[in-house]
Write a protein that holds these residues in place. Structure first.
Motif, PDB file in Angstrom:
ATOM      1  N   ARG A 141      41.981  -0.242  37.383  1.00  0.00           N
ATOM      2  CA  ARG A 141      42.189   0.359  38.693  1.00  0.00           C
ATOM      3  C   ARG A 141      43.214  -0.439  39.496  1.00  0.00           C
ATOM      4  NH1 ARG A 141      36.720   1.370  41.856  1.00  0.00           N
ATOM      5  NH2 ARG A 141      38.308   2.081  43.339  1.00  0.00           N
ATOM      6  N   ARG A 180      33.604   4.615  51.610  1.00  0.00           N
ATOM      7  CA  ARG A 180      33.283   5.834  50.866  1.00  0.00           C
ATOM      8  C   ARG A 180      34.140   7.033  51.313  1.00  0.00           C
ATOM      9  NH1 ARG A 180      28.617   5.359  54.305  1.00  0.00           N
ATOM     10  NH2 ARG A 180      28.501   7.044  55.833  1.00  0.00           N
ATOM     11  N   GLU A 181      35.181   6.754  52.060  1.00  0.00           N
ATOM     12  CA  GLU A 181      35.974   7.848  52.626  1.00  0.00           C
ATOM     13  C   GLU A 181      36.821   8.570  51.579  1.00  0.00           C
ATOM     14  OE1 GLU A 181      37.447  10.127  55.978  1.00  0.00           O
ATOM     15  OE2 GLU A 181      35.712   8.840  55.624  1.00  0.00           O
ATOM     16  N   PHE A 182      37.377   7.834  50.624  1.00  0.00           N
ATOM     17  CA  PHE A 182      38.346   8.447  49.716  1.00  0.00           C
ATOM     18  C   PHE A 182      38.017   8.204  48.250  1.00  0.00           C
ATOM     19  CE2 PHE A 182      41.006   7.561  53.518  1.00  0.00           C
ATOM     20  CZ  PHE A 182      41.265   8.876  53.851  1.00  0.00           C
ATOM     21  N   SER A 183      38.471   9.145  47.409  1.00  0.00           N
ATOM     22  CA  SER A 183      38.401   8.959  45.964  1.00  0.00           C
ATOM     23  C   SER A 183      39.640   8.174  45.520  1.00  0.00           C
ATOM     24  CB  SER A 183      38.360  10.322  45.267  1.00  0.00           C
ATOM     25  OG  SER A 183      39.508  11.072  45.589  1.00  0.00           O
ATOM     26  N   GLU A 184      39.629   7.745  44.277  1.00  0.00           N
ATOM     27  CA  GLU A 184      40.719   6.906  43.786  1.00  0.00           C
ATOM     28  C   GLU A 184      42.048   7.651  43.741  1.00  0.00           C
ATOM     29  OE1 GLU A 184      41.761   4.013  39.964  1.00  0.00           O
ATOM     30  OE2 GLU A 184      39.927   5.205  39.999  1.00  0.00           O
ATOM     31  N   ASP A 185      42.025   8.939  43.372  1.00  0.00           N
ATOM     32  CA  ASP A 185      43.283   9.680  43.305  1.00  0.00           C
ATOM     33  C   ASP A 185      43.920   9.852  44.686  1.00  0.00           C
ATOM     34  OD1 ASP A 185      41.184  11.258  44.037  1.00  0.00           O
ATOM     35  OD2 ASP A 185      41.742  12.998  42.842  1.00  0.00           O
ATOM     36  N   GLN A 205      43.519   7.674  47.128  1.00  0.00           N
ATOM     37  CA  GLN A 205      44.006   6.345  47.475  1.00  0.00           C
ATOM     38  C   GLN A 205      45.392   6.086  46.884  1.00  0.00           C
ATOM     39  OE1 GLN A 205      42.573   4.776  49.732  1.00  0.00           O
ATOM     40  NE2 GLN A 205      40.476   4.137  49.356  1.00  0.00           N
ATOM     41  N   LYS A 210      41.171  17.063  49.602  1.00  0.00           N
ATOM     42  CA  LYS A 210      41.080  17.915  48.424  1.00  0.00           C
ATOM     43  C   LYS A 210      40.754  19.323  48.885  1.00  0.00           C
ATOM     44  CE  LYS A 210      39.896  14.517  44.921  1.00  0.00           C
ATOM     45  NZ  LYS A 210      38.973  14.167  43.813  1.00  0.00           N
ATOM     46  N   GLN A 268      37.376  20.269  50.529  1.00  0.00           N
ATOM     47  CA  GLN A 268      36.839  19.490  51.645  1.00  0.00           C
ATOM     48  C   GLN A 268      36.988  20.218  52.979  1.00  0.00           C
ATOM     49  OE1 GLN A 268      39.064  15.839  50.875  1.00  0.00           O
ATOM     50  NE2 GLN A 268      37.207  14.876  50.105  1.00  0.00           N
ATOM     51  N   ASP A 320      45.464  18.499  45.824  1.00  0.00           N
ATOM     52  CA  ASP A 320      45.177  19.312  44.641  1.00  0.00           C
ATOM     53  C   ASP A 320      46.420  20.102  44.237  1.00  0.00           C
ATOM     54  OD1 ASP A 320      42.536  18.644  44.047  1.00  0.00           O
ATOM     55  OD2 ASP A 320      41.787  19.901  45.660  1.00  0.00           O
TER      56      ASP A 320
END
Length: 382
Positions: A57, A73-78, A80, A127, A130, A154
């Motif tokens: 990562r 916990r706000e964002f997913s890795e993609d 970020q 996304k 959301q 997306d």
């Protein structure tokens, strides 16, 4: 988390890598050791965090305790990754101050915040699913009087219209000039809708290299949409048959007795009604420019519709045939409608997919007849 506070100063985890994406070994170890001594502080909840800097990562910060704050916990890795990439690009392109993960208070922070001439513009990433999150963000920014630009990560939508309960609708309604922004690692797309207050709309699209991403402090892109060329590009050459919506919208709102041709370069714009006695010679006397059609246009039915309208009309004729409503008349209209759109391969492919999916056997028979007739025409020309 992309950022932490070290001795009262913001530190971004990505700074641990050089321009080639290789870790700076000494700096990485120094920050890691500071994490062990609780010197790394979360900018939101002010609790200690640790450094995660492995080879899989991208480097990040994480809370030591299991109870995480909203920042972690706000964002997913993609998200970020794209956020960090746009931050780097805007640092080079934007004529003003650029901050990442800027905290307005302990409950609201901006993914990227642009500041210039006492103005602020926040950039937020979403996304497509959301919906609740974008509604919450719109309300939060309205409360503090701050404008923000929504960016969707997306795959870009190919449907000509947007659903009024979709994230796209809220993004278009919130973003300046009603433009919807899609971004990926390689490029970004700007989508604009014509007649945004209407149920029936046209989508215009422009694609650019991601390294050219730049926006004004008012959230406006320096891009002009050519409604004629962009509409033709997106309605004819970029249509994907798999993206047909379940509830087809129809741009053809007029009664079938009155048809106004669409404004395209190879057909003269005129008003034609079925009440007029149009002879075969009169129809052939209309000069078609630039494009030679396989079949002559039959003016008693629509032609050159958008894909969704075309599918909608086919289904309406099939419905009438199944329910014994003017069967012969609707069979003629169905054949004529397909012939009028036969030169758009994407339309025919999409119609075949729809017919196979919904069991419209008669439509497949009509398409086969048109294909046979087209081959005969081409053989005669040769």
């Amino acid at each position: 988390m992309l950022k932490c506070i070290i001795e009262g100063v913001d530190f971004i985890a990505s700074d641990l890598k050089d321009e080639y994406g290789v870790y700076k070994s000494i700096e990485r170890e120094e920050i890691r050791l500071k994490g062990y001594s609780n010197a790394l502080i979360c900018p939101c909840c002010k609790k200690p965090v640790r450094l995660g800097a492995g080879n899989i990562r991208e480097p990040y910060f994480a809370h030591k305790d299991k109870k995480e704050c909203i920042y972690s916990r706000e964002f997913s890795e993609d998200i970020q990754k794209i956020k960090l990439k746009l931050y780097t690009i805007l640092k080079a392109n934007f004529n003003g101050n650029v901050a990442i993960d800027y905290f307005h208070d302990d409950k609201l922070f901006s993914s990227i915040l642009l500041q210039k001439d006492n103005k602020k513009l926040a950039i937020e990433f979403f996304k497509i699913s959301q919906i609740r999150r974008i509604k919450s963000k719109i309300e939060s920014y309205q409360n503090i009087g701050n404008r923000f630009l929504a960016v969707i990560i997306d795959n870009p939508s190919t449907v000509s219209t947007y659903n009024k309960s979709s994230l796209e609708y809220y993004a278009s309604d919130n973003n300046p000039n009603g433009i919807v922004v899609y971004a990926s690692n390689n490029e970004f797309e700007l989508h604009k809708f014509i007649r945004p207050s209407s149920k029936y709309q046209t989508r215009l699209k422009r694609s650019f290299d991601i390294d050219l991403f730049n926006v004004s402090i008012d959230g406006i892109f320096d891009v002009k949409f050519d409604e004629d060329s962009d509409y033709k590009m997106n309605s004819e050459s970029e249509i994907i048959s798999e993206q047909i919506p379940d509830n087809y919208s129809c741009k053809y709102e007029k009664d079938e007795a009155e048809l106004i041709t669409t404004d395209i370069p190879y057909i003269s714009k005129q008003k034609i009604t079925t009440k007029q006695n149009i002879t075969y010679n009169q129809i052939n006397s209309i000069k078609q420019k630039k494009k030679k059609r396989t079949f002559d246009i039959i003016y008693s039915v629509p032609f050159d519709l958008t894909l969704s309208c075309f599918i909608y009309k086919v289904r309406s004729y099939c419905y009438n045939i199944r329910n014994n409503i003017a069967v012969n008349d609707n069979k003629f209209k169905l054949m004529a409608l397909i012939q009028n759109h036969f030169d758009y391969p994407n339309y025919i492919k999409a119609l075949k997919d729809c017919a196979n999916r919904e069991g419209l056997d008669y439509v497949l028979i009509v398409i086969e007849k048109c294909e046979i007739k087209a081959k005969q025409i081409y053989q005669n020309i040769e």
